[in-house]
Write an enzyme that holds these catalytic residues in place. Structure first.
Site, PDB file in Angstrom:
ATOM      1  N   GLY A  40       2.028   9.509   2.450  1.00 40.45           N
ATOM      2  CA  GLY A  40       0.991   9.452   3.479  1.00 40.45           C
ATOM      3  C   GLY A  40       0.838   8.032   3.983  1.00 40.45           C
ATOM      4  N   ARG A  58       6.142  -9.967   6.787  1.00 42.35           N
ATOM      5  CA  ARG A  58       6.161  -9.369   8.115  1.00 42.35           C
ATOM      6  C   ARG A  58       5.532  -7.982   8.050  1.00 42.35           C
ATOM      7  NH1 ARG A  58      11.614  -8.111  11.182  1.00 42.35           N
ATOM      8  NH2 ARG A  58      10.833  -7.717  13.286  1.00 42.35           N
ATOM      9  N   LEU A  69       5.343  -4.459   9.228  1.00 44.56           N
ATOM     10  CA  LEU A  69       6.345  -3.627   9.891  1.00 44.56           C
ATOM     11  C   LEU A  69       5.718  -2.695  10.917  1.00 44.56           C
ATOM     12  CD1 LEU A  69       8.368  -2.773   6.653  1.00 44.56           C
ATOM     13  CD2 LEU A  69       8.847  -4.565   8.340  1.00 44.56           C
ATOM     14  N   ASN A  70       4.521  -2.208  10.594  1.00 43.47           N
ATOM     15  CA  ASN A  70       3.835  -1.300  11.515  1.00 43.47           C
ATOM     16  C   ASN A  70       2.341  -1.555  11.372  1.00 43.47           C
ATOM     17  OD1 ASN A  70       2.347   0.962  12.523  1.00 43.47           O
ATOM     18  ND2 ASN A  70       4.191   2.244  12.399  1.00 43.47           N
ATOM     19  N   THR A 105       0.027   1.600  10.374  1.00 39.39           N
ATOM     20  CA  THR A 105       0.072   2.137   9.009  1.00 39.39           C
ATOM     21  C   THR A 105      -0.284   1.058   7.983  1.00 39.39           C
ATOM     22  OG1 THR A 105       2.457   1.745   8.922  1.00 39.39           O
ATOM     23  CG2 THR A 105       1.746   3.927   9.604  1.00 39.39           C
ATOM     24  N   GLN A 155      -3.233   1.070   5.080  1.00 40.17           N
ATOM     25  CA  GLN A 155      -3.024   0.732   3.665  1.00 40.17           C
ATOM     26  C   GLN A 155      -4.026  -0.307   3.183  1.00 40.17           C
ATOM     27  OE1 GLN A 155      -0.157   1.756   1.307  1.00 40.17           O
ATOM     28  NE2 GLN A 155      -0.944   3.373   2.596  1.00 40.17           N
ATOM     29  N   LYS A 179       6.594  -7.941   2.695  1.00 43.80           N
ATOM     30  CA  LYS A 179       6.023  -7.784   1.358  1.00 43.80           C
ATOM     31  C   LYS A 179       5.276  -6.461   1.363  1.00 43.80           C
ATOM     32  CE  LYS A 179       5.377 -12.796   0.719  1.00 43.80           C
ATOM     33  NZ  LYS A 179       4.385 -13.899   0.584  1.00 43.80           N
ATOM     34  N   VAL A 207       2.251  -3.721   1.100  1.00 39.31           N
ATOM     35  CA  VAL A 207       0.853  -3.744   1.537  1.00 39.31           C
ATOM     36  C   VAL A 207       0.020  -2.644   0.886  1.00 39.31           C
ATOM     37  CG1 VAL A 207       1.427  -4.808   3.738  1.00 39.31           C
ATOM     38  CG2 VAL A 207       1.332  -2.314   3.573  1.00 39.31           C
ATOM     39  N   GLU A 224      -1.043  -2.113  -2.232  1.00 41.80           N
ATOM     40  CA  GLU A 224      -1.929  -2.320  -3.375  1.00 41.80           C
ATOM     41  C   GLU A 224      -2.844  -3.522  -3.251  1.00 41.80           C
ATOM     42  OE1 GLU A 224       0.375  -0.839  -7.157  1.00 41.80           O
ATOM     43  OE2 GLU A 224       1.749  -1.130  -5.489  1.00 41.80           O
TER      44      GLU A 224
END
Lengths: 685, 325
Positions: free
Chosen positions: A459, A572, A574-575, A578, A582, A645, A647, A649
């Site tokens: 998810g 970086r 990435l999105n 999302t 997180q 890296k 994201v 946790e």
């Protein structure tokens, strides 16, 4: 191949499976229709220690079979003794699966599980974590292989000489992973081939483990995990439900579904160990740390040693010439703890970051300034340079955005009506890891590509991000990419855990796509194992800072979080869509850890007595008022081809401390045992 | 879940065979059946039998059909203006989805959420008489400080019932022995040595409606303290109504939730307050008088301070709001 200058990575592409999920078309593990399906229900031990002598089945019940160690098929050993289900008379904890009912209906299975009579010889049990317990010991290593103890300099001498000292103890309770989708498995045997539709974070790993347990080749088990409704660590490896479903199907010759009810989630699938922690900080009067000592106590089961790495983050967080960390473990008649979002870091950084706040107050130094003054240039214990570390930038820029300046450092100063109001800050860190994975890409005549990797999307948006990464690596729009994940028959992927999924799988996908372009072939496969084995492992971390504003009702002691803000340096992004989800999800879970979540142990029963979501509280919507996350544009070329890296946790690391520190600032009350509930504050307001 | 039969109720005087129970919204009963805590042989569905309307009573007051859903009752303009404490209590309870299902009668008859009661594998004098009460030495942070017994310290979980008790509502029932009017305060019983009986209702006796009194209680309020902002049972709550004339307390009604096995009408406090100065000191002294009878255990003593604070705070606000009807 058509080149494109547009880059997909970094854009807020919506989750590809979003429409399927909101229309109910996305299938979760328990939702695959089967002919002649039977239903299983776990019978749990009602005692915490003892021996199961016999199982007597009520003849009026509808069970097809009731399996227990007296009649269950023998299993091979797995690395995880929790998977040796129904193999022994020994009862190791209350709630342990001791029998399995298989019936034609779920109601019939549940009823039979309630009426089956267990003949048990109960024994005295011991279920309470204590720091003075004679059986405490130092494990050889803590997860996933760190030394239990480290030391540098002379802590005792520095402590004795320091003008300012903090010596505090913190406690965190057992916490329970409760993904929205409880664990579930459908098992079907076709001859010697086993198919599992299973909710997990690691289809390749579950296939290998279940095959091993049943004495088969790894490829004889296929695990299908198309959609997962969250895992938070509890689905990182095969859980007893997968083995039991396969066993039930083997014995009955029918496909068997085993879906855990919420109540069983609290004992059967793992949890976060409770901790007791002692932190000693010594400093010069201008706030330079001279000693850091972090000693952590946690528990495991009789079945095996699960030693959480509670104090490990303290090893690289702040500079100090004299330092010591250690872990002590106690084996109890309790379920085995397991990973839960930021295992180690979440409870450990709660303690360290609260202690830093207490030290700042003692010194009369702004808590952000104290942290900045103790920023290390290299990893303090290993001497390894950081591949990137922008912790101070997170503190500074976060403070700017949150509105920290001008804060009155004194506690209990701001009152609006019945509300005491305060603000708090805490640091965050999480390792930047990558694990070996393999991806395959195929080119089709219509200009499309199929990218395949046995990853799982919990998810989080993994499916979407891998599509973006593949599109950029191939230089084509995302519409031309078809992504296949969630199946152990695809190339082997690492676990969706440790915030390492995107880095690990994205690396393999990038490699496969580049190989395809370079080779001009129609198919390419890329395995990152060698590259990752050659990589330096130290000095790789994401950092962040959390800021909280809370209000505490002077009449009732109720705490509300008015604002929660996270500022991250996590490589970086990435999105952004999302990733934001997180970060926020981690922060909300941190709020739950700070204020709500607690497995309430009844020592006489030997069990946590609040085992549903009415009684085990997590934040409700109304608890989340104003929440936001932001991040720095961090460049780090040493990690992986994407420069990312994890994201998943870091949002739960430090956010509990920020809230608890804000509660102190609001009220002047230091609560050192989580969760901070009204009964702990009210006597002091 | 035990196999059961299901039928629709046809008449009020039908009564119930042994092993049968009434089913209304099902928001509590069905959970208990899944958990094995309740194992009825027969479910008798009363949804089509009991009224789901709110009507004016001759001479004033409102009659709430037992089948009126919590959300409808909370939203009713007459309830909101004439008995705001009731609307506030309803909206403080459960979630929107549950309030849409839960009925007035069912809300009153919901069972305790004591964690031992809710677990069929554990001893509990309420679900398995004679097995003992592990809560006394175990988990009791949210259990009773008033009205408990050695056998049971469960708390009644309803918010709505606390408001009804403060309002002097009357519960109308119908059963094999005929019809009864039971003051809301007397519907629930203290556990004594028979904690398995939550109420004074006989087997087969059905709540048909609840009457609100003619007197309007506009200066009234419900305040609930809880462990999270929403969707949590109270750890302490106060339903109160107050009139003040010339700085002196006139009429006062005070009921407490989450402190006793039943909605707790604070009669001692009320008596202390009538005719007393409408000041914080009076309110605190009245709460203290009521709480003199409290018996706290290891982990629930905080409720004494909580109820004291809540009571004074709610009454202060009602006094400041004018204290008139």
């Amino acid at each position: 191949m058509t080149a494109t200058t547009h880059r997909a990575v970094g854009t807020p592409l919506a989750r590809l499976e979003g429409p399927k999920k909101v229309t109910g078309a996305a299938k979760y593990a328990a939702e695959y229709p089967q002919d002649d399906l039977a239903y299983a229900w776990i019978v749990q031990s009602p005692v915490a220690r003892g021996r199961l002598d016999a199982v007597v089945v009520d003849p009026t019940d509808e069970a097809i079979v009731v399996l227990w160690h007296g009649n269950a098929p023998r299993l091979r050993d797995a690395d995880d003794p929790e998977l040796a289900v129904l193999q022994s008379a020994a009862i190791s904890y209350r709630g342990q699966p001791v029998a399995l009912v298989v019936a034609d209906t779920p109601e019939g299975a549940r009823r039979a599980a309630q009426t089956v009579r267990l003949e048990i010889t109960a024994e005295e049990h011991d279920t309470v974590l204590r720091t003075d317990h004679p059986e405490l010991y130092t494990p050889e290593t803590v997860n996933p292989g760190f030394p239990s103890e480290t030391a540098a300099g002379d802590v005792d001498r520095a402590w004795a000489a320091a003008p300012v000292r903090i010596d505090v103890e913190y406690a965190t309770p057992a916490l329970h992973n409760n993904p929205m989708e409880p664990h579930a498995t459908i098992a079907r045997w076709d001859g010697d081939e086993l198919t599992l539709w299973d909710s997990n974070q690691h289809p390749s790993g579950v296939a290998a483990t279940v095959s091993q347990v049943f004495g088969m080749r790894p490829d004889q088990t296929r695990v299908i995990t198309e959609h997962v409704g969250g895992g938070f660590g509890s689905k990182g490896t095969a859980r007893p439900n997968a083995v039991l479903a396969a066993m039930g199907a083997r014995v009955t010759g029918r496909p068997v579904k085993l879906a855990l009810p919420r109540q069983q989630m609290f004992t059967v699938v793992g949890h976060r160990t409770p901790t007791r922690q002692r932190i000693r900080l010594a400093a010069t009067s201008d706030g330079a740390l001279t000693a850091i000592d972090h000693q952590a106590f946690s528990q495991s089961s009789r079945l095996f040693e699960f030693a959480e790495q509670t104090a490990v983050a303290t090893r690289h967080m702040y500079a100090a010439p004299n330092r010591r960390t250690g872990h002590r473990l106690l084996r109890l008649d309790m379920p085995t703890p397991r990973w839960m979002r930021a295992p180690g870091e979440a409870p450990g950084m709660f303690a360290l970051e609260c202690a830093m706040d207490e030290l700042a107050a003692e010194l009369g130094i702004d808590p952000i300034e104290l942290r900045v003054r103790n920023e290390p240039e290299v990893e303090p214990e290993t001497g390894t340079p950081f591949t990137s570390r922008h912790y101070v930038d997170c503190l500074r820029q976060g403070a700017e955005r949150f509105g920290w300046s001008g804060r009155d450092p004194r506690p209990r100063q701001r009152r609006e009506g019945d509300w005491w109001i305060g603000t708090g800050v805490a640091g965050a860190t999480y390792p930047a890891m990558a694990q070996p994975s393999t991806a395959r890409v195929r080119a089709f005549d219509d200009g499309g590509f199929e990218v395949a990797i046995g990853a799982a999307d919990l998810g989080t948006g993994a499916r979407t991000i891998l599509t973006q990464i593949a599109a950029d690596a191939l230089g084509v729009p995302v519409e031309r990419i078809t992504i296949r994940i969630g199946d152990s028959s695809l190339p082997k992927a690492s676990v969706a855990g440790g915030s390492s999924g995107s880095a690990s799988w994205g690396w393999a996908v990038t490699g496969a796509c580049r190989a395809l372009r370079e080779s001009g072939e129609r198919e390419a496969v890329f395995d990152t194992t060698e590259l990752i084995q050659k990589q330096e492992k130290e000095g790789r971390h994401a950092f962040g800072a959390h800021f909280a504003e809370v209000r505490v009702d002077a009449v009732t002691g109720e705490v509300r979080v008015s604002r929660l803000f996270g500022m991250y340096a996590a490589g970086r992004i990435l999105n952004p869509r999302t990733a934001r989800s997180q970060f926020l999800g981690g922060m909300i879970m941190g709020m739950g850890m700070a204020l709500h979540e607690e497995g309430v142990l009844d020592p006489a029963m030997g069990e946590w007595v609040n085992h549903d979501l009415a009684e085990y509280h997590i934040p409700a919507h109304a608890d989340v008022e104003n929440i936001d996350a932001a991040w720095l544009d961090e460049q780090d070329d040493q990690l992986n081809p994407m420069g990312s890296k994890g994201v998943g946790e870091i949002g739960i690391v430090g956010s509990p401390a920020a809230i608890v520190n804000a509660v102190w600032h609001a009220t002047g009350v230091r609560v050192r045992d989580l969760p901070v509930r009204l009964d702990k504050l009210l006597p002091h307001l | 879940m035990k196999t059961f039969t299901y039928r629709s109720a046809t008449g009020f005087a039908d009564g119930l065979e042994p092993g049968a129970v009434f089913l209304a919204g099902g928001t509590n009963l069905v959970d208990l059946m899944k958990l094995g805590v309740a194992a009825p042989d027969v479910l008798v569905d009363v949804n089509r039998l009991v009224a789901d309307e709110i009507s004016e009573l001759p001479g004033g007051g409102l009659r709430i059909g037992a089948g009126v859903r919590n959300s409808d009752l909370a939203a009713d303009p007459r309830v909101r203006t004439r008995y705001p404490v009731l609307s506030q209590a309803l909206l403080a309870g459960a979630s929107g989805q549950l309030r849409n299902m839960a009925t007035t009668g069912g809300n009153l008859l919901q069972r305790t959420r004591c964690r031992y009661f809710m677990d069929a594998t554990k001893p509990c004098n309420k679900h398995a008489p004679g097995t003992g009460c592990p809560a006394r030495d175990g988990d009791h942070r949210n259990l009773a400080i008033l009205g408990g017994s050695d056998a049971c310290i469960a708390t009644h979980p309803s918010d709505m019932a606390v408001a009804l008790v403060a309002l002097d509502a009357v519960v109308n029932t119908s059963g094999p022995a005929g019809e009864r009017r039971i003051p809301a305060e007397e519907l629930h019983r203290l556990p004594g040595d028979a904690p398995e009986r939550d109420t004074v209702l006989e087997h087969g006796e059905l709540i048909t409606s609840v009457d609100l009194p003619a007197v309007e209680v506009t200066n009234s309020a419900y305040r609930k303290a809880r462990d999270r902002a929403s969707y949590a049972f109270a750890v302490g709550s106060v339903a109160a109504a107050l009139t003040v004339a010339g700085g002196t307390v006139g009429d006062v009604r005070l009921a407490w939730g989450a402190v006793a096995p039943k909605p707790w009408r604070a009669r001692i406090a009320e008596e202390r307050l009538r005719g007393a100065p409408a000041t914080r000191e009076s309110f605190l002294a009245a709460a203290d008088a009521e709480l003199a009878g409290a018996r706290a255990l290891r982990d629930n003593a905080y409720k004494i301070a909580l109820m004291r604070n809540l009571t004074a705070s709610v009454l202060e606000r009602l006094a400041a709001a004018g204290g008139t009807r």
